[in-house]
Design a protein around this motif. Sequence first.
Motif, mmCIF file in Angstrom:
data_model
loop_
_atom_site.group_PDB
_atom_site.id
_atom_site.type_symbol
_atom_site.label_atom_id
_atom_site.label_comp_id
_atom_site.label_asym_id
_atom_site.label_seq_id
_atom_site.Cartn_x
_atom_site.Cartn_y
_atom_site.Cartn_z
ATOM 1 N N ALA A 2 -30.973 18.526 12.417
ATOM 2 C CA ALA A 2 -31.145 18.926 13.676
ATOM 3 C C ALA A 2 -29.815 18.689 14.459
ATOM 4 N N ARG A 3 -28.893 17.750 14.015
ATOM 5 C CA ARG A 3 -27.553 17.466 14.785
ATOM 6 C C ARG A 3 -26.628 18.744 14.499
ATOM 7 N N THR A 4 -26.719 19.357 13.363
ATOM 8 C CA THR A 4 -25.706 20.569 13.145
ATOM 9 C C THR A 4 -26.276 21.673 13.873
ATOM 10 N N PHE A 5 -27.900 21.990 13.792
ATOM 11 C CA PHE A 5 -28.398 22.973 14.746
ATOM 12 C C PHE A 5 -28.002 22.778 16.079
ATOM 13 N N ARG A 6 -28.050 21.531 16.702
ATOM 14 C CA ARG A 6 -27.588 21.234 18.087
ATOM 15 C C ARG A 6 -26.178 21.669 18.349
ATOM 16 N N GLU A 7 -25.166 21.517 17.303
ATOM 17 C CA GLU A 7 -23.993 21.724 17.776
ATOM 18 C C GLU A 7 -23.794 23.240 17.509
ATOM 19 N N THR A 8 -24.197 23.723 16.589
ATOM 20 C CA THR A 8 -24.362 25.352 16.524
ATOM 21 C C THR A 8 -24.431 26.025 17.643
ATOM 22 N N GLN A 9 -25.734 25.533 18.228
ATOM 23 C CA GLN A 9 -26.205 26.197 19.573
ATOM 24 C C GLN A 9 -25.234 25.766 20.513
ATOM 25 N N GLN A 10 -24.860 24.810 20.782
ATOM 26 C CA GLN A 10 -23.762 24.697 21.914
ATOM 27 C C GLN A 10 -22.621 25.308 21.672
ATOM 28 N N MET A 11 -22.205 25.603 20.576
ATOM 29 C CA MET A 11 -20.827 26.262 20.060
ATOM 30 C C MET A 11 -21.287 27.821 20.529
ATOM 31 N N VAL A 12 -22.389 28.151 20.185
ATOM 32 C CA VAL A 12 -22.610 29.680 20.298
ATOM 33 C C VAL A 12 -22.644 29.711 21.911
ATOM 34 N N SER A 60 -2.568 46.413 7.063
ATOM 35 C CA SER A 60 -3.016 47.364 7.984
ATOM 36 C C SER A 60 -3.455 46.727 9.469
ATOM 37 N N TRP A 61 -4.038 45.557 9.193
ATOM 38 C CA TRP A 61 -4.674 44.904 10.454
ATOM 39 C C TRP A 61 -3.740 45.152 11.747
ATOM 40 N N GLY A 62 -2.575 44.771 11.694
ATOM 41 C CA GLY A 62 -1.948 44.786 12.857
ATOM 42 C C GLY A 62 -1.525 46.396 13.526
ATOM 43 N N ASN A 63 -1.874 47.312 12.809
ATOM 44 C CA ASN A 63 -1.824 48.855 13.262
ATOM 45 C C ASN A 63 -2.700 48.856 14.239
ATOM 46 N N TYR A 64 -3.902 48.278 14.142
ATOM 47 C CA TYR A 64 -4.793 48.642 14.988
ATOM 48 C C TYR A 64 -5.481 47.417 16.050
ATOM 49 N N PHE A 65 -5.029 46.338 15.357
ATOM 50 C CA PHE A 65 -5.701 44.858 16.274
ATOM 51 C C PHE A 65 -4.582 44.032 16.766
ATOM 52 N N GLN A 66 -4.629 43.228 17.707
ATOM 53 C CA GLN A 66 -3.741 42.206 18.136
ATOM 54 C C GLN A 66 -3.901 40.961 17.000
ATOM 55 N N GLU A 67 -2.631 40.671 16.741
ATOM 56 C CA GLU A 67 -2.680 39.770 15.481
ATOM 57 C C GLU A 67 -2.617 38.182 16.167
ATOM 58 N N LYS A 68 -3.924 37.886 16.575
ATOM 59 C CA LYS A 68 -4.124 36.399 17.158
ATOM 60 C C LYS A 68 -4.353 35.574 16.303
ATOM 61 N N ALA A 69 -3.906 34.408 16.571
ATOM 62 C CA ALA A 69 -4.123 33.016 15.536
ATOM 63 C C ALA A 69 -5.615 32.585 15.748
ATOM 64 N N ALA A 70 -6.155 32.149 14.803
ATOM 65 C CA ALA A 70 -7.364 31.586 14.815
ATOM 66 C C ALA A 70 -7.218 30.134 15.460
ATOM 67 N N VAL A 71 -8.581 29.876 16.039
ATOM 68 C CA VAL A 71 -8.686 28.752 17.011
ATOM 69 C C VAL A 71 -9.336 27.467 16.303
ATOM 70 N N HIS A 72 -8.866 26.645 15.620
ATOM 71 C CA HIS A 72 -9.583 25.646 15.184
ATOM 72 C C HIS A 72 -10.502 24.767 16.231
ATOM 73 N N LEU A 73 -11.598 24.809 16.159
ATOM 74 C CA LEU A 73 -12.542 24.170 17.389
ATOM 75 C C LEU A 73 -12.709 22.517 16.891
ATOM 76 N N VAL A 74 -13.592 21.814 17.389
ATOM 77 C CA VAL A 74 -13.949 20.464 17.039
ATOM 78 C C VAL A 74 -15.391 20.657 16.449
ATOM 79 N N SER A 75 -15.610 19.416 15.560
ATOM 80 C CA SER A 75 -16.927 19.322 14.937
ATOM 81 C C SER A 75 -17.319 17.869 15.143
ATOM 82 N N TRP A 76 -18.514 17.691 15.176
ATOM 83 C CA TRP A 76 -19.058 16.459 15.311
ATOM 84 C C TRP A 76 -20.344 16.154 14.296
ATOM 85 N N SER A 77 -20.471 17.145 13.579
ATOM 86 C CA SER A 77 -21.842 17.247 12.726
ATOM 87 C C SER A 77 -21.361 17.580 11.456
ATOM 88 N N SER A 78 -20.320 18.209 11.017
ATOM 89 C CA SER A 78 -19.887 18.816 9.508
ATOM 90 C C SER A 78 -18.555 18.203 9.314
#
Length: 351
Positions: free
Chosen positions: A14-24, A204-222
């Motif tokens: 339940a705790r993980t689902f709540r976090e997933t739902q909030q994140m979405v 080839s990714w950078g030819n079509y898409f902006q090369e953005k860095a991933a964002v590390h979010l925070v987690s309290w269930s995993s």
Amino acid sequence: MKLISWNVRGLGKARTFRETQQMVQEHRPQILFLCETKMMPKQMQNTARRLQFQNCFEVSRKGLGGGLIIMWTSEVTLEVKSFSNHHVDAVVHSENGSYWRCTGIYGHPESDQKRHTWELLRRLAVLTSLPWLCFGDFNEVLNLNEKIGGKEKSVSRVNDFRETIKDCELRDLGYSGYLFTWSNKGASSHIIEERLDRFLCDSSWGNYFQEKAAVHLVSWSSDHTPILMEVLEKGKGNRYMRRTFHRVHYEDMWSPYQKCREIVKHKWKDGSCWTKNNPVELFRRKSKESLADLKIWSNQEFNGRDKKLKQLKNKLKEMKNQFSHFDNMEEMQRIENQIDNILIDEEIFWK
């Protein structure tokens, strides 16, 4: 388009689902890849519906572990090409008519099985020439400085991963946020943390898409951190953001509340005006006015809880970025419990 990848370590909790739902709800990803769901297909399908994703593809758990699911909204055209207990490979149709490839990975956690992950990546690399975004929990670091605590990493195993990335012509897109994406959450003298989760792209990714860095979010269930990637076609970032991310949405959580019904009823109760005005224009105006009033009411009603939730999440980020959680794991767990308690209160409120 936003894509989130996360090792949830049991989506049925339940705790993980709540976090997933909030994140979405907060980030509104169009694609969500989860590994180690520890669920059967039917359970994952039900969860995808609860998270309001219109489409999903799931790989059943193996025994009591494993389990993968990729979910996507109706805004996305996605076709799964191959899958296993450790990957889901798909092709996404972009807005401009082009195609790109997304592959979610769950690497073998056992040391003597990691070579199977590298063999899988090499097999996948030669299947197509489409721009490729590869992501997930690889269960290995790319550099020795991507681990803190515990025994030193095997140099040969790290090199195996690096050689695989090189052979597949992939590269790390980098990140923003806290360095490590996995923690054993042990006591300060026994804590171990590693960067196991990442986004990779091909040449080839950078030819079509902006090369953005991933964002590390925070987690309290995993014990893993969710990682977010914003996929923006070159030259279209601003237009896409104006159209999608700043749009006012009707929130499903408003529906059970009496005040919501009163606001809508008040705005639409004057039926006489329908015969005097253009019904299409009137419908648009009434809808816009209703949403505006609902948004004002929502901010007044829920801003306190949202503000507290944001403060607690920022506190978690601050503790990690300053490495203060190493000396005060109990305080960190207290904050995590506070966050979950707020989500429990909201869950009870809307029932």
